[in-house]
Design an enzyme around this catalytic site. Structure first.
Site, PDB file in Angstrom:
ATOM      1  N   ASP A   1       0.795  -1.261  -0.105  1.00 35.74           N
ATOM      2  CA  ASP A   1      -0.082  -0.159   0.304  1.00 35.74           C
ATOM      3  C   ASP A   1       1.244   1.561  -0.022  1.00 35.74           C
ATOM      4  O   ASP A   1       2.145   1.267   0.039  1.00 35.74           O
ATOM      5  CB  ASP A   1      -0.786   0.403   1.157  1.00 35.74           C
TER       6      ASP A   1
ATOM      7  N   LYS B   1     -11.800   6.817  -2.328  1.00 32.88           N
ATOM      8  CA  LYS B   1     -12.138   7.885  -1.720  1.00 32.88           C
ATOM      9  C   LYS B   1     -13.300   8.024  -1.617  1.00 32.88           C
ATOM     10  O   LYS B   1     -13.914   8.944  -0.949  1.00 32.88           O
ATOM     11  CB  LYS B   1     -11.585   9.393  -2.115  1.00 32.88           C
TER      12      LYS B   1
END
Length: 270
Positions: A12, A53
Site C-alpha cells: 500500500d 476515496k
C-alpha cells in the site's frame, strides 16, 4: 517441501510506505466534511481508510451519527450530487498538502533495495486516483522509493478495495502467475480484505499505520509498554480481519518471506 516461492510483494502507499500515520487523507476528509457543516471525528474518518476515496465518503455518510447530522444540517437525505460535491472538496484539500505527505517511511527504501537484490518484484495498490498518485509517486521517487508497478482504482474500472482487482492487475503487469507467490502488505483493514479477496498472503504493518493513527513523534514518545499495547491492539485487529501475519515495521517482511518459503507455501504457517 515444494511450493511457490514468493515472487512479488505488493505494498500500500499512505500509512505503509509513505505518509507516516496516514495523515494526508485524514486532514482532507475533515476539511471536506466541515465545508458541509459536519465535524467528523478522527475515528470516523479512519474507519473506512483504504477504500477508493469516493467510497470512503459514502461509508462515512452511512454512519449513524454523520447521517443524522447531515439530515439535521441540510433538512434532507444525502444525494449522489452531495457525495460528489464533498469529494470535490476532499480532492481540493488533498492536493494542497499531498506533496508534503509523500516522504517514504523509515526503512522503506532499504527494504525495496533488499527485495530487488533478492529478485523479488515490488508492486503497489492505493485508494488514491491516478491524478493523486502522479503527485505521490514523483515525490516518493525523488526521495528514493519507486515500486515496479503502481495500480490505482482508475486502472480497474473504479473497482478499489476491498475488491481484489488491483492486486490482479499488479500480478498481470509484474508477470506473476500464482497468488501463492504474492504478499500484500498494508496498514488498514481494507488492505487486509483486499489481500484476502485476492487469495494472496496478507500482512498488516503496525508502525506508522492508519490503524495506529499516531505521528512518528507521538509513537516514539510512547513507553515500551505503551508500544506493546498498541501493537497488540492493532495486530489483533488485522488478524481478526484475516491477516496471515503482522509485522512491526516494513523491514519485518523478510522474516515473513523466509517463513513462507521454508514452509513450502503451507497456508497454515504462522
Amino acid at each position: 517441501m515444494q511450493g511457490h516461492k514468493i515472487e512479488a510483494v505488493i505494498f500500500d502507499w499512505a500509512g505503509t510506505t509513505v505518509d507516516y500515520g496516514c495523515f494526508a487523507p485524514v486532514k482532507a476528509f475533515y476539511n471536506a466534511f466541515k465545508k458541509f457543516g459536519i465535524t467528523p471525528t478522527v475515528s470516523e474518518i479512519r474507519e473506512p481508510m483504504g477504500l477508493l476515496k469516493i467510497d470512503h465518503i459514502r461509508a462515512m455518510l452511512n454512519m449513524d451519527r454523520i447521517s443524522s447530522l447531515w439530515n439535521e444540517v441540510n433538512s434532507c437525505p444525502v444525494s449522489e450530487n452531495d457525495i460528489y460535491s464533498i469529494y470535490e472538496e476532499f480532492e481540493n484539500s488533498l492536493f494542497e498538502s499531498l506533496v508534503s505527505f509523500a516522504k517514504p517511511k523509515q526503512g522503506v527504501c532499504e527494504t525495496a533495495e533488499r527485495l530487488r537484490s533478492a529478485g523479488i518484484k515490488i508492486g503497489s495498490t492505493t485508494g488514491y486516483t491516478d491524478k493523486m498518485m502522479n503527485v505521490v509517486t514523483v515525490e516518493a521517487e525523488k526521495n528514493g522509493y519507486a515500486p515496479d508497478v503502481c495500480v490505482t482504482p482508475d486502472m480497474t474500472e473504479g473497482l478499489g478495495r476491498p475488491s481484489p482487482f488491483m492486486i490482479f492487475e499488479n500480478m498481470k503487469r509484474l508477470g506473476v502467475m500464482s497468488v501463492d507467490s504474492v504478499i500484500k502488505v498494508g496498514d488498514t483493514v481494507s488492505d487486509i480484505k483486499e489481500g484476502k479477496n485476492a487469495g494472496v498472503w496478507t500482512v498488516g504493518v503496525i508502525e506508522g499505520s492508519s490503524e495506529a493513527g499516531l505521528t512518528e513523534e507521538e509513537f516514539n514518545s510512547l513507553s515500551e509498554s505503551e508500544k506493546k499495547q498498541l501493537a497488540e491492539k492493532v495486530g489483533n485487529k488485522f488478524l481478526t480481519n484475516g491477516a496471515d501475519f503482522v509485522i512491526s515495521d516494513i523491514s519485518g517482511i523478510f522474516g515473513i518471506i523466509d517463513k513462507i518459503n521454508l514452509s513450502g507455501n503451507n497456508r497454515t504457517v504462522r
